[in-house]
Structures are given as structure tokens and as C-alpha cells.
Design an enzyme around this catalytic site. Structure first.
Site, PDB file in Angstrom:
ATOM      1  N   LEU A   1      -8.542   2.469   6.046  1.00 15.95           N
ATOM      2  CA  LEU A   1      -7.197   2.162   5.578  1.00 15.95           C
ATOM      3  C   LEU A   1      -7.326   2.070   4.070  1.00 15.95           C
ATOM      4  O   LEU A   1      -8.149   1.304   3.555  1.00 15.95           O
ATOM      5  CB  LEU A   1      -6.719   0.839   6.191  1.00 15.95           C
ATOM      6  N   ASP A   2      -6.560   2.880   3.354  1.00 12.66           N
ATOM      7  CA  ASP A   2      -6.678   2.951   1.897  1.00 12.66           C
ATOM      8  C   ASP A   2      -6.616   1.573   1.253  1.00 12.66           C
ATOM      9  O   ASP A   2      -5.965   0.660   1.771  1.00 12.66           O
ATOM     10  CB  ASP A   2      -5.564   3.811   1.303  1.00 12.66           C
ATOM     11  N   THR A   3      -7.239   1.453   0.114  1.00 12.17           N
ATOM     12  CA  THR A   3      -7.288   0.198  -0.629  1.00 12.17           C
ATOM     13  C   THR A   3      -5.889  -0.338  -0.898  1.00 12.17           C
ATOM     14  O   THR A   3      -5.649  -1.538  -0.789  1.00 12.17           O
ATOM     15  CB  THR A   3      -8.039   0.413  -1.967  1.00 12.17           C
TER      16      THR A   3
ATOM     17  N   SER B   1      -3.232   0.155   0.885  1.00  9.33           N
ATOM     18  CA  SER B   1      -2.458  -0.006   2.116  1.00  9.33           C
ATOM     19  C   SER B   1      -2.871  -1.308   2.789  1.00  9.33           C
ATOM     20  O   SER B   1      -3.960  -1.818   2.566  1.00  9.33           O
ATOM     21  CB  SER B   1      -2.703   1.173   3.059  1.00  9.33           C
TER      22      SER B   1
END
Length: 185
Positions: free
Chosen positions: A41-43, A45
Site C-alpha cells: 500500500l503506497d506510502t 495511501s
């Protein structure tokens, strides 16, 4: 014993355990030996991240070949239109690929969410709207790129569900984790 953990990942946390010079990592929140994130999960997000100590389960959750649905709530800049929603439903052209059709709906009303730290940028003259978007792919920054491709940049992105696992079923506060029962995905 093989286990599964649900974690409500905050904004600006990297989905890894190894130390990072700029950001907090999973190790700052979870102290479980031999657990690894099932996907990323992107930083920038937030939301549901599943972790497991079972390599087979990790592959089932994270591998694109299993096409596990993932649902995101996206706060976008502007009042999203039916035309944009229809484009997302059909699939959109990104630079290197055409996305699979997505399930998309407008989220009406006030969402009972935690405050993001830092808060999103707010503009008095530009409204925002929320959509729920379910995809079965998971390319790099795909949901953000899809929203931008239809003219509605994503300001905040929260993953709320992976397969049958829903963030709100587990009443997880931001930055908290919980061991959960392994169900069919």
C-alpha cells in the site's frame, strides 16, 4: 501456526519492516516475527494492509493471477461526474496498459473517518467528492492514475477491503492491528 493480521496503515508509513531514513515503517506498529505484508500500500495511501506468516496465503492475496478484488475509497478533487464514473467502470487507458473494468460508485453523505495527518490540501472554491472503486489488478499507483486519467485527481486514498476482509468489520483505529480469522478470500 499460520496467521493473518489486519493493519490500518496510516498515511506516510512504508509497507515494509526494514528501517527507512525518512518514513515510519511497519516495525513501528507491529512486532510480530516472521510476518510479511501480503501486497503493498503506497506510502501516501491509508487503510487495510494484510500481513501473514504463510507464504502460500501471501501469494494468494498479493499475486495478480488470483485477481482478488480490492476496494478503495478515493477523495477526488472536484464534483465527480457520471461521465467520469462510466469511464472508470469501462476501464481507462494509462500509459502502459488499459485497466480492467472497475466497480465504481459515488459515496454520498459524510464518511466517519479518522483525520489524516497531515490533512489534505483544501481549496475553498473547489469541492471534493468521494468514490468507492473496486479493482482486481494492482499496478503501481493504479487507482490514483485512473482517477487522474478521468480528470479527477485523487487527494486521499483509503483501501477498505481486500477480498472478504473489510477494514471496518474489524473496528481498527488508524495505526492499530488485529489478528483475524483466515476465511476464504
Amino acid at each position: 501456526m499460520n496467521s493473518l493480521v489486519a493493519f490500518n496503515k496510516p498515511f506516510n508509513v512504508i509497507s515494509q519492516f526494514s528501517k527507512h531514513e525518512k518514513y515510519q515503517t511497519l516495525k513501528d506498529f507491529i512486532e510480530l516475527p516472521k510476518f510479511y505484508p501480503a501486497g503493498r500500500l503506497d506510502t501516501d495511501s491509508e487503510g487495510l494492509l494484510l500481513l501473514t506468516n504463510d507464504g502460500k496465503l501471501q501469494a494468494e492475496i498479493s499475486s495478480p493471477k488470483f485477481k482478488l478484488p480490492k476496494t478503495y475509497w478515493a477523495q477526488v478533487e472536484g464534483q465527480i461526474t457520471e461521465q467520469a464514473i462510466n469511464k472508470l467502470i469501462k476501464g481507462v487507458q494509462l500509459k502502459e496498459f488499459y485497466t480492467a473494468p472497475a466497480k465504481v460508485k459515488i459515496l454520498d453523505g459524510t464518511l466517519d473517518l479518522w483525520q489524516r495527518n497531515p490533512p489534505i490540501r483544501a481549496r475553498k472554491t473547489i469541492p471534493t467528492s468521494w468514490i468507492s472503486l473496486t479493482i482486481t489488478e494492482g499496478k503501481n499507483r493504479q487507482v490514483r492514475r485512473m482517477c487522474a486519467a478521468v480528470g479527477f485527481p485523487c487527494l486521499r486514498l483509503i483501501r477498505v477491503q481486500i477480498g472478504k476482509y473489510n477494514l471496518f468489520d474489524h473496528h481498527l483505529q488508524q495505526g492499530k492491528w488485529k489478528a483475524i480469522t483466515i476465511n476464504d478470500l
